[in-house]
Motif scaffolding. Structure first.
Motif, PDB file in Angstrom:
ATOM      1  N   ILE A  86       1.448  17.419  12.837  1.00 43.59           N
ATOM      2  CA  ILE A  86       1.292  16.331  13.803  1.00 43.59           C
ATOM      3  C   ILE A  86       1.368  16.848  15.238  1.00 43.59           C
ATOM      4  O   ILE A  86       0.603  16.441  16.109  1.00 43.59           O
ATOM      5  CB  ILE A  86       2.378  15.255  13.565  1.00 43.59           C
ATOM      6  CG1 ILE A  86       2.101  14.524  12.250  1.00 43.59           C
ATOM      7  CG2 ILE A  86       2.424  14.262  14.716  1.00 43.59           C
ATOM      8  CD1 ILE A  86       3.182  13.527  11.877  1.00 43.59           C
ATOM      9  N   ILE A  87       2.291  17.767  15.494  1.00 40.84           N
ATOM     10  CA  ILE A  87       2.588  18.201  16.867  1.00 40.84           C
ATOM     11  C   ILE A  87       1.655  19.300  17.355  1.00 40.84           C
ATOM     12  O   ILE A  87       1.353  19.383  18.548  1.00 40.84           O
ATOM     13  CB  ILE A  87       4.065  18.656  16.964  1.00 40.84           C
ATOM     14  CG1 ILE A  87       4.987  17.468  16.669  1.00 40.84           C
ATOM     15  CG2 ILE A  87       4.384  19.242  18.327  1.00 40.84           C
ATOM     16  CD1 ILE A  87       6.459  17.845  16.578  1.00 40.84           C
ATOM     17  N   ALA A 121       1.090  11.883   8.004  1.00 39.97           N
ATOM     18  CA  ALA A 121       0.878  13.148   7.306  1.00 39.97           C
ATOM     19  C   ALA A 121      -0.331  13.079   6.377  1.00 39.97           C
ATOM     20  O   ALA A 121      -0.985  14.101   6.110  1.00 39.97           O
ATOM     21  CB  ALA A 121       2.124  13.518   6.508  1.00 39.97           C
ATOM     22  N   GLU A 122      -0.670  11.879   5.890  1.00 38.12           N
ATOM     23  CA  GLU A 122      -1.811  11.713   4.981  1.00 38.12           C
ATOM     24  C   GLU A 122      -3.111  11.442   5.726  1.00 38.12           C
ATOM     25  O   GLU A 122      -4.181  11.427   5.126  1.00 38.12           O
ATOM     26  CB  GLU A 122      -1.543  10.538   4.024  1.00 38.12           C
ATOM     27  CG  GLU A 122      -0.374  10.735   3.086  1.00 38.12           C
ATOM     28  CD  GLU A 122      -0.678  11.713   1.962  1.00 38.12           C
ATOM     29  OE1 GLU A 122      -1.863  12.042   1.770  1.00 38.12           O
ATOM     30  OE2 GLU A 122       0.272  12.146   1.284  1.00 38.12           O
ATOM     31  N   MET A 123      -3.028  11.251   7.019  1.00 36.61           N
ATOM     32  CA  MET A 123      -4.168  10.776   7.791  1.00 36.61           C
ATOM     33  C   MET A 123      -5.112  11.901   8.201  1.00 36.61           C
ATOM     34  O   MET A 123      -4.705  13.051   8.375  1.00 36.61           O
ATOM     35  CB  MET A 123      -3.645  10.043   9.043  1.00 36.61           C
ATOM     36  CG  MET A 123      -4.622   9.089   9.684  1.00 36.61           C
ATOM     37  SD  MET A 123      -3.809   8.138  11.003  1.00 36.61           S
ATOM     38  CE  MET A 123      -2.779   7.021  10.051  1.00 36.61           C
ATOM     39  N   LEU A 129       0.805  -1.214   0.000  1.00 35.10           N
ATOM     40  CA  LEU A 129       0.000   0.000   0.000  1.00 35.10           C
ATOM     41  C   LEU A 129       0.845   1.274   0.000  1.00 35.10           C
ATOM     42  O   LEU A 129       1.886   1.350   0.647  1.00 35.10           O
ATOM     43  CB  LEU A 129      -0.925   0.029   1.219  1.00 35.10           C
ATOM     44  CG  LEU A 129      -2.055  -1.000   1.285  1.00 35.10           C
ATOM     45  CD1 LEU A 129      -2.875  -0.793   2.561  1.00 35.10           C
ATOM     46  CD2 LEU A 129      -2.958  -0.903   0.063  1.00 35.10           C
ATOM     47  N   HIS A 130       0.372   2.272  -0.732  1.00 38.31           N
ATOM     48  CA  HIS A 130       0.944   3.620  -0.703  1.00 38.31           C
ATOM     49  C   HIS A 130       0.616   4.227   0.663  1.00 38.31           C
ATOM     50  O   HIS A 130      -0.396   3.876   1.281  1.00 38.31           O
ATOM     51  CB  HIS A 130       0.312   4.459  -1.828  1.00 38.31           C
ATOM     52  CG  HIS A 130       0.870   5.830  -1.967  1.00 38.31           C
ATOM     53  ND1 HIS A 130       0.442   6.885  -1.196  1.00 38.31           N
ATOM     54  CD2 HIS A 130       1.821   6.326  -2.797  1.00 38.31           C
ATOM     55  CE1 HIS A 130       1.103   7.983  -1.544  1.00 38.31           C
ATOM     56  NE2 HIS A 130       1.946   7.679  -2.510  1.00 38.31           N
ATOM     57  N   PRO A 131       1.460   5.145   1.200  1.00 36.78           N
ATOM     58  CA  PRO A 131       1.148   5.765   2.493  1.00 36.78           C
ATOM     59  C   PRO A 131      -0.259   6.363   2.568  1.00 36.78           C
ATOM     60  O   PRO A 131      -0.917   6.256   3.605  1.00 36.78           O
ATOM     61  CB  PRO A 131       2.225   6.855   2.618  1.00 36.78           C
ATOM     62  CG  PRO A 131       3.391   6.302   1.870  1.00 36.78           C
ATOM     63  CD  PRO A 131       2.802   5.547   0.713  1.00 36.78           C
ATOM     64  N   ALA A 132      -0.738   6.960   1.474  1.00 40.71           N
ATOM     65  CA  ALA A 132      -2.094   7.537   1.480  1.00 40.71           C
ATOM     66  C   ALA A 132      -3.156   6.447   1.627  1.00 40.71           C
ATOM     67  O   ALA A 132      -4.170   6.629   2.300  1.00 40.71           O
ATOM     68  CB  ALA A 132      -2.335   8.345   0.211  1.00 40.71           C
TER      69      ALA A 132
END
Length: 471
Positions: A122-123, A88-90, A54-57
């Motif tokens: 994220i942070i 980052a994609e989530m 799977l791709h990260p996305a």
């Protein structure tokens, strides 16, 4: 017919991921269920084997599609694959839920491998104590970059920009630039243009990579660079940044501080997310639905929607009080009670149309003071024409059904009046709120709806009372 590169890329991805994606590049429910079943059965290796291609996305989509009570076990099983690119994609809510399950040093490790803007995303939503713990676990240089980004306002260019970029002095030759790019391994690998700066690190031009590759080595960078460029102030709102990218068809742009020094760059891939986010945000705000995210906690959604529903309840009470003023008129001709919601509803629909156009124009900077008067006059003419058409249509219909010409004339006039009110309110309310510093996407709907409801009832019942209609 030949296939496009996008179609071929989608087919390649579906081939790599087996049966995980359907023909529309969406993850199949049965694939999600198969991964979860293996996690529940303790078959961690099997779950990893399924998601490995799977791709990260797509991996981020897997977490978003999984039931909320299965996300943490899934994260535990796929911990080695849950890297910064996936986070980052989530979805923001899902990511926050998973981040809460990680230790500060684990979050710090993930953030270290991300671009600054993704690490900040994220942070920034973490609790203050957790933020400090994560920052303490980071390397000094990475920590300094994140802390600087967090010092800028939310949704500003400073939060959005990347610190890793390529900048060279204007006296360097093209050959010197190529050697610099080849022999410095610590340089960023993702860039579309090179920024040219003076001795004070102020940007003076840009060079596309294609220019560098096609120009003889001995030519000076200053001779091939474009001196005209779009500079983004570090405190500019991200929506305004997106508008500049759209207006000038930018791929990337330099970000400068208050002294005009180059401090970062913004790339078009970040802008695509911003455009999608801002567009969806404005649509949802018009309806008072909050973020409208299906992953948002239920109590948060209820609180946001209930606030606006209570406000609408108050405006409905105002409309009801107007109707109460004409109880005697309604009692003399009960059909008025049947027809008055039509006038109000049609005015509300017309007002919503105009308001949506106005809010969009404000968001796209199409309503400066010099253009406002022209837009108001335009919407006035549209409202007159729509009111006449709807009024005549409804007036004739009422006459044919009830056989009362006077009632047909009254409802025709009230439709014209309420459409005029709707058209003017749909423009003036958003413009006035914008000038007052309020977000027109959030507040306009309440005021416009109230205006059309009140004036719809008042014009129809008021004209009926003046005409002396009775059964």
């Amino acid at each position: 017919m030949s296939e496009t590169a996008t179609d071929l890329d989608a087919e390649d991805r579906r081939g790599e991921t087996g049966t995980s994606l359907d023909e529309d590049d969406r993850m199949k429910p049965e694939f999600v269920a198969a991964v979860i079943d293996r996690v529940e059965a303790g078959d961690t290796e099997g779950a990893r084997a399924l998601v490995a291609p799977l791709h990260p996305a797509d991996l981020a989509d897997l977490f978003e599609l999984a039931p909320s009570d299965q996300r943490r076990p899934l994260a535990t099983a796929l911990a080695e694959m849950l890297d910064g690119d996936v986070l980052a994609e989530m979805n923001d809510w899902v990511r926050e839920e998973l981040i809460d399950a990680l230790q500060p040093h684990e979050v710090a490790e993930l953030a270290t491998h991300l671009d600054t803007d993704d690490a900040v995303a994220i942070i920034e939503d973490m609790e203050e104590d957790d933020q400090r713990a994560v920052l303490r676990a980071m390397e000094p240089d990475d920590r300094a970059a994140i802390e600087e980004a967090l010092s800028f306002p939310e949704e500003s260019a400073g939060r959005l920009m990347q610190r890793d970029l390529i900048a060279v002095p204007e006296h360097m030759t093209v050959g010197g630039v190529l050697d610099y790019l080849r022999y410095h391994e610590d340089l960023t690998t993702d860039f579309w243009e090179i920024f040219v700066v003076d001795a004070g690190h102020h940007p003076v031009g840009t060079c596309k990579l294609s220019w560098i590759l096609r120009t003889p080595r001995e030519v000076a960078v200053a001779d091939v660079m474009a001196r005209e460029q779009t500079l983004i102030p570090v405190d500019m709102d991200q929506e305004e940044v997106a508008l500049r990218f759209q207006k000038y068809a930018l791929i990337s742009a330099a970000v400068v501080d208050q002294a005009g020094r180059l401090v970062g760059m913004i790339t078009v891939d970040d802008i695509v997310h911003i455009i999608q986010e801002e567009a969806g945000e404005d649509i949802l705000r018009l309806s008072g639905a909050g973020d409208g995210d299906i992953n948002e906690p239920i109590l948060t959604t209820v609180r946001t929607r209930l606030t606006w529903l209570i406000i609408n309840l108050g405006t409905a009470a105002i409309s009801a009080s107007v109707v109460g003023l004409f109880q005697g008129t309604i009692s003399q001709l009960v059909v008025l009670a049947v027809l008055m919601p039509i006038v109000s509803a049609m005015g509300g629909n017309a007002g919503t149309q105009t308001m949506a156009v106005s809010v969009r124009a404000l968001a796209l900077n199409q309503l400066p003071p010099s253009n406002t008067r022209r837009i108001i006059f335009r919407e006035f003419r549209i409202a007159v024409m729509n009111g006449l058409c709807l009024g005549l249509l409804l007036g004739v219909t009422v006459y044919l059904i009830y056989g009362m010409a006077s009632l047909g004339v009254v409802i025709c006039l009230s439709m014209i009046i309420n459409n005029l009110i709707a058209g003017l309110a749909g423009v003036l309310v958003p413009v006035s709120l914008d000038k007052a510093g309020a977000d027109p996407a959030v507040s306009s709907a309440v005021f416009v709806t109230t205006a059309t409801d009140v004036m719809g009832f008042f014009s129809f019942l008021g004209l009926a009372a003046l005409w002396g209609l009775h059964s």
